[in-house]
Design an enzyme around this catalytic site. Structure first.
Site, PDB file in Angstrom:
ATOM      1  N   GLU A  93     -11.333  32.127  25.199  1.00  0.00           N
ATOM      2  CA  GLU A  93     -12.305  33.226  25.355  1.00  0.00           C
ATOM      3  C   GLU A  93     -12.674  33.932  24.043  1.00  0.00           C
ATOM      4  O   GLU A  93     -12.696  35.156  23.978  1.00  0.00           O
ATOM      5  CB  GLU A  93     -11.778  34.250  26.371  1.00  0.00           C
ATOM      6  CG  GLU A  93     -11.456  33.632  27.724  1.00  0.00           C
ATOM      7  CD  GLU A  93     -10.901  34.652  28.739  1.00  0.00           C
ATOM      8  OE1 GLU A  93     -10.715  35.828  28.378  1.00  0.00           O
ATOM      9  OE2 GLU A  93     -10.669  34.245  29.887  1.00  0.00           O
ATOM     10  N   ASN A 114     -11.060  26.973  25.339  1.00  0.00           N
ATOM     11  CA  ASN A 114     -11.139  27.259  26.775  1.00  0.00           C
ATOM     12  C   ASN A 114     -11.929  28.549  27.005  1.00  0.00           C
ATOM     13  O   ASN A 114     -11.730  29.533  26.288  1.00  0.00           O
ATOM     14  CB  ASN A 114      -9.687  27.447  27.270  1.00  0.00           C
ATOM     15  CG  ASN A 114      -9.534  27.398  28.768  1.00  0.00           C
ATOM     16  OD1 ASN A 114      -9.968  26.441  29.408  1.00  0.00           O
ATOM     17  ND2 ASN A 114      -8.910  28.416  29.342  1.00  0.00           N
ATOM     18  N   ASP A 151     -10.854  28.214  40.856  1.00  0.00           N
ATOM     19  CA  ASP A 151     -10.617  28.900  42.129  1.00  0.00           C
ATOM     20  C   ASP A 151     -11.958  29.410  42.640  1.00  0.00           C
ATOM     21  O   ASP A 151     -12.937  29.439  41.894  1.00  0.00           O
ATOM     22  CB  ASP A 151      -9.546  30.008  42.046  1.00  0.00           C
ATOM     23  CG  ASP A 151      -9.781  31.019  40.933  1.00  0.00           C
ATOM     24  OD1 ASP A 151     -10.920  31.181  40.485  1.00  0.00           O
ATOM     25  OD2 ASP A 151      -8.779  31.661  40.523  1.00  0.00           O
TER      26      ASP A 151
HETATM   27  C1  XIL Z   1      -4.247  35.394  34.540  1.00  0.00           C
HETATM   28  C2  XIL Z   1      -3.005  35.105  35.355  1.00  0.00           C
HETATM   29  O1  XIL Z   1      -3.349  34.259  36.407  1.00  0.00           O
HETATM   30  C3  XIL Z   1      -2.425  36.391  35.871  1.00  0.00           C
HETATM   31  O2  XIL Z   1      -1.190  36.154  36.545  1.00  0.00           O
HETATM   32  C4  XIL Z   1      -2.193  37.343  34.704  1.00  0.00           C
HETATM   33  O3  XIL Z   1      -1.754  38.575  35.186  1.00  0.00           O
HETATM   34  C5  XIL Z   1      -3.458  37.530  33.915  1.00  0.00           C
HETATM   35  O4  XIL Z   1      -3.960  36.279  33.505  1.00  0.00           O
HETATM   36  N1  XIL Z   1      -8.426  33.474  32.328  1.00  0.00           N
HETATM   37  C6  XIL Z   1      -7.322  32.943  31.715  1.00  0.00           C
HETATM   38  C7  XIL Z   1      -5.997  33.107  32.323  1.00  0.00           C
HETATM   39  O5  XIL Z   1      -7.460  32.221  30.708  1.00  0.00           O
HETATM   40  O6  XIL Z   1      -4.972  33.245  31.373  1.00  0.00           O
HETATM   41  C8  XIL Z   1      -5.941  34.267  33.281  1.00  0.00           C
HETATM   42  O7  XIL Z   1      -4.705  34.194  33.971  1.00  0.00           O
HETATM   43  C9  XIL Z   1      -7.108  34.232  34.242  1.00  0.00           C
HETATM   44  C10 XIL Z   1      -8.401  34.305  33.495  1.00  0.00           C
END
Ligand code: XIL
Length: 319
Positions: free
Chosen positions: A125, A165, A232
């Site tokens: 990101e 990513n 998801d």
């Molecule tokens: C999320 C996890 O799923 C959570 O458990 C945590 O609290 C926060 O991060 N993008 C990403 C991931 O690259 O690392 C994130 O994961 C979701 C969004």
């Protein structure tokens, strides 16, 4: 036949993210039985590994990697540089110290798991929704070069595939094109980038399968591998269809079908069971989104979305 066997027959890898804490849950059997890639959801983030400057905490990640090996799963290490879940002590450092810590961190993690983690999300990101480089701790202190540095440092210690990513790329054109230019520039300078991960936290019917196919094509023009890394499917509360389970299943079918059409070789779900999904706990998400985004319900039962993914894999699989 479980998903991982169906996927293998369709030349696809199917993964899920997990934390070490979940290995004690009943869902661990699903993780090892249904998936052939494991993404370390939180246990290799800065905040988890480096709670203090002198501390490297690897117990949780070691357990995940050992679990994956016992279950014959590949592992994605997530993530070496992100602007979220960074420990507070990083904020007190000047540019030189921060660069030195980043180098140490990247080298230590990639070196430790060389041969065991076959893919790293090196930079996560780095581009903001408006198409500019994100004004993170890393960017503000180190400038754009931290991106190239992180990839180079990682490549010095591991043969793993090194990925950039990000989210929103299929539907946010400004962001997509900025990421494209960023990666193009890195490749022109010989920076070792192997692929792009599309997070794909879908909301409603976005992205469309067409947007997804187009985005995969775009990045493959650069010679990069494209994977779906964090799949998801949630709905905005108030806009959720009444027959959510069936609508979600159709969408999953379309998304996985589009991945197969576009030559995506690896799709990873962001979690196994609905009750443990980040959508149920992240910031204000519980108030904004329906919380059943995955393939298994809170009791570990297969949802219609599971059946839809299984059936599209079955259709595309070799006889
Ligand atoms: C999320 C996890 O799923 C959570 O458990 C945590 O609290 C926060 O991060 N993008 C990403 C991931 O690259 O690392 C994130 O994961 C979701 C969004």
């Amino acid at each position: 036949m479980g998903l991982r066997d169906l996927a293998a027959a369709a030349d696809l890898e199917i993964g899920a993210s997990a934390t070490a804490a979940e290995l004690d849950d009943a869902s661990a059997a699903l993780l090892g039985g249904e998936f052939n890639r494991l993404a370390t959801e939180n246990d290799l983030k800065w905040g988890a590994v480096r709670p203090e400057r002198e501390v490297f905490e690897f117990d949780a990640a070691d357990r995940l990697v050992a679990f994956a090996e016992r279950n014959d799963m590949a592992v994605t290490g997530h993530a070496l540089v992100w602007h979220v879940e960074t420990p507070d002590w990083l904020r007190g450092l000047g540019a030189d110290e921060l660069a030195a810590e980043l180098r140490t961190h990247v080298r230590r993690l990639t070196g430790r798991y060389d041969g065991r983690i076959d893919t790293w999300d090196v930079v996560n990101e780095a581009v903001a929704d408006d198409g500019t480089l994100r004004e993170s701790l890393w960017y503000e202190q180190l400038g754009e070069r931290y991106v190239a540095d992180a990839f180079r440092w990682a490549a010095g210690e591991t043969d793993a595939d090194l990925f950039y990513n990000d989210y929103g790329l299929p539907y946010n054109e400004r962001k997509r094109e900025r990421v494209y230019r960023l990666l193009e520039g890195l490749l022109e300078r010989g920076v070792p980038v192997d692929g792009v991960g599309l997070q794909l936290h879908c909301v409603g019917v976005h992205p469309t399968p067409e947007q997804l196919r187009g985005t995969v094509r775009r990045f493959r023009e650069l010679g990069l591998e494209v994977r779906v890394t964090e799949l998801d499917v949630a709905y905005r509360i108030g806009e959720a269809p009444e027959d959510l389970a069936a609508v979600q299943a159709e969408y999953y079918r379309a998304v996985v079908g589009a991945c197969l059409d576009a030559g995506v070789g690896s799709v990873t779900l962001w979690g196994v069971t609905d009750d443990r999904s980040w959508v149920t706990s992240w910031r204000d998400y519980p108030e904004r989104y329906t919380g059943q985004p995955l393939l298994f319900d809170g009791e570990g039962r297969e949802k219609p979305s599971y059946d839809a993914v299984a059936s599209v894999l079955r259709e595309r699989g070799r006889d």
